[in-house]
Design a protein around this motif. Structure first.
Motif, PDB file in Angstrom:
ATOM      1  N   ASP A  15       5.852  41.181 -30.105  1.00 24.46           N
ATOM      2  CA  ASP A  15       6.182  39.535 -29.790  1.00 24.46           C
ATOM      3  C   ASP A  15       4.944  38.903 -29.030  1.00 24.46           C
ATOM      4  OD1 ASP A  15       7.173  37.278 -29.089  1.00 24.46           O
ATOM      5  OD2 ASP A  15       8.699  37.725 -27.840  1.00 24.46           O
ATOM      6  N   GLU A  72       1.463  34.869 -24.788  1.00 24.32           N
ATOM      7  CA  GLU A  72       2.199  36.057 -24.514  1.00 24.32           C
ATOM      8  C   GLU A  72       1.797  37.598 -25.027  1.00 24.32           C
ATOM      9  OE1 GLU A  72       5.801  35.773 -27.299  1.00 24.32           O
ATOM     10  OE2 GLU A  72       7.049  36.894 -26.135  1.00 24.32           O
ATOM     11  N   GLU A 119       5.114  35.851 -20.719  1.00 19.63           N
ATOM     12  CA  GLU A 119       4.712  34.648 -21.728  1.00 19.63           C
ATOM     13  C   GLU A 119       4.960  33.121 -20.920  1.00 19.63           C
ATOM     14  OE1 GLU A 119       7.594  34.031 -24.764  1.00 19.63           O
ATOM     15  OE2 GLU A 119       8.612  35.984 -24.341  1.00 19.63           O
ATOM     16  N   HIS A 176      14.376  40.754 -28.248  1.00 19.37           N
ATOM     17  CA  HIS A 176      14.876  40.493 -26.797  1.00 19.37           C
ATOM     18  C   HIS A 176      15.754  41.753 -26.723  1.00 19.37           C
ATOM     19  CE1 HIS A 176      14.367  35.697 -27.829  1.00 19.37           C
ATOM     20  NE2 HIS A 176      13.226  36.271 -27.311  1.00 19.37           N
ATOM     21  N   HIS A 183      10.785  38.995 -21.240  1.00 16.77           N
ATOM     22  CA  HIS A 183      12.346  39.650 -21.639  1.00 16.77           C
ATOM     23  C   HIS A 183      11.744  41.015 -21.886  1.00 16.77           C
ATOM     24  CE1 HIS A 183      10.803  38.978 -25.753  1.00 16.77           C
ATOM     25  NE2 HIS A 183      10.479  37.543 -25.533  1.00 16.77           N
ATOM     26  N   THR A 241       7.784  41.292 -22.216  1.00 14.18           N
ATOM     27  CA  THR A 241       6.761  40.315 -22.395  1.00 14.18           C
ATOM     28  C   THR A 241       6.607  39.548 -21.091  1.00 14.18           C
ATOM     29  OG1 THR A 241       8.276  38.532 -22.971  1.00 14.18           O
ATOM     30  CG2 THR A 241       7.757  40.100 -24.819  1.00 14.18           C
TER      31      THR A 241
END
Ligand code: GLY
Ligand code: MN
Length: 441
Positions: free
Chosen positions: A255, A420, A381, A343, A336, A379
């Protein structure tokens, strides 16, 4: 693809999952863990299925993402059993014959009809914890998702095995390769749709294989946090580009978000650079024992400092946070867990028996409230956005007098910045999967 490495790491991964399954079953008082891969779901009044998405519990055990109708049976003390559906079907591509590093560790039974799985499942469903969604029910084998079992497994999901980390490194490599292609398409003046197509081509993935829908926004579209409209035509002039896009490898996600300024938009580049520097600072704090909500609140203070230093607001970072002004510009969570799901589940779980760690008051979108431990991946971000709806709310408040509206309004054309990365907590310095992959390109 590092198949040899994955083959070396898989037995330990499998042993870890077997241990977790045994404990989870003991907690729930069951003898078997059953995991259906899931089935096709059909569109209303139609014979067209939605794209198949495998049960994340299933792909935790095996690098198989396209085997609807298959089941896993885990019985402590026995080898995992895969009931693998390879239908006699000349309409569709039949799932490939099992092959690869994992096959020799699993007992495999091939079935030709989904209903045949019943004959190979443990006879008494009451002795089975069946983890899946309701449509996966097969006769009396109905998913029951027992809380004690699911809570244990979901809590443990946060810790990645070396095998999983290897998977995520590959996913990151695929993602950054596609990000580079997307940046080049932006520099060449492509539309959002054109950038999206360049991304897919470089990732070698279809949209349905990505871990989430690409967010590709030019100019003010960067202010829509989950913008997915993909304009077919480029704007008259592209000033900025925000791309939040991932890739999958054997069901593991990356991500990644990057923001770019056009060559003429030096003022926006300055904001990107400041957020980038702040983001790297947050990444460096991903260490064992970190309370993630504390890092999220810390990020608000740092971003408040950027807003002040760059002349968007005239107040201290502390009062910007206290008055909620930073929420206008940074209205989502810092990050997350990530892994099998972008997620990844369990981000709020208090312990392996359940419970919820609440978000800090005033931060309703934070998706991770746990204390971080080694081998967890998350992550980082942060962002600063110029969102019309939130700016309108801010304008109606007393504190609006401390906002430099001329500058803020001028920056609406750029949408916003988000940077991110996916970061592994280790025993020492964090491992940044995303920046390492960019550096290795
Ligand atoms: N990358 C999309 C999200 O984290 O919500
Ligand atoms: Mn994310």
């Amino acid at each position: 693809m590092p198949t040899a490495l994955l083959g070396q790491l898989y037995p330990e991964h499998l042993a870890t999952l077997c241990r977790h399954a045994a404990t989870a079953l003991e907690r729930g008082g069951y003898d078997h863990l059953l995991i259906p891969a899931g089935n096709a779901h059909y569109q209303f009044l139609d014979d067209m299925p939605y794209p198949f998405q495998v049960n994340p519990h299933f792909k935790h055990w095996l690098p198989i993402t396209k085997a609807p109708g298959s089941w896993l049976v885990i019985t402590p003390g026995k080898r995992p059993q895969l009931i693998y559906l390879q239908p006699h079907d000349y309409w569709h591509v039949v799932p490939e014959a099992p092959a690869g590093y994992w096959v020799s560790h699993v007992d495999i039974t091939i079935i030709r009809d989904a209903a045949d799985a019943t004959r190979h499942l443990p006879a008494d469903p009451a002795r089975c914890a069946i983890i899946g969604e309701p449509p996966s029910a097969l006769g009396s084998h109905v998913p029951n998702n027992p809380e004690a079992v699911v809570n244990y497994l979901h809590y443990q999901r946060a810790w990645k095995t070396d095998y999983e980390l290897a998977m995520m490194r590959v996913a990151s490599k695929l993602g950054v390769r596609a990000h580079r292609a997307a940046e080049a398409a932006f520099r060449a003046g492509e539309s959002e749709y054109g950038i999206h197509m360049a991304y897919l081509a470089a990732a070698h993935e279809t949209e349905n294989e990505l871990p989430y829908g690409n967010i590709i926004g030019l100019n003010e579209h960067g202010a829509v946090l989950h913008y997915m409209s993909l304009d077919r035509n480029p704007p008259a002039q592209s000033h900025s580009f925000l791309i939040d896009a991932g890739a999958s490898f054997h069901g593991y996600a990356c991500d990644i978000t990057r923001t770019y300024a056009a060559a003429h938009a030096g003022e926006f580049q300055a904001l990107i650079d400041a957020v980038d520097e702040a983001q790297r600072g947050f990444c460096s704090k991903v260490r064992k024992g970190l309370n993630y909500p504390d890092l999220h609140v810390h990020a608000h203070h740092v971003l408040g400092g950027i807003l002040r230093d760059q002349g968007f607001i005239r107040m201290s970072p502390e009062s910007a946070v206290e008055s909620g002004v930073t929420n206008t510009f940074f209205p989502h969570g810092l990050g997350h867990y990530i892994g099998l799901q972008v997620h990844d589940i369990g981000g709020f779980q208090q312990s392996d028996t359940g419970g919820t760690i609440p978000r800090p008051p005033g931060h309703p979108y934070l998706r991770l409230t746990r204390t971080i431990d080694a081998n967890q991946v998350m992550t980082i971000e942060p962002g600063i956005y110029f969102i019309d709806m939130l700016l309108a709310e801010l304008k109606s408040r007393d504190v609006a007098a401390d906002v430099n509206w001329e500058k803020v309004d001028h920056f609406r054309q750029y949408g916003g910045v988000r940077i991110e990365d996916d970061v592994v907590c280790t025993g020492g310095d964090p491992e940044n999967l995303t920046r390492d992959a960019f550096a290795a390109l």
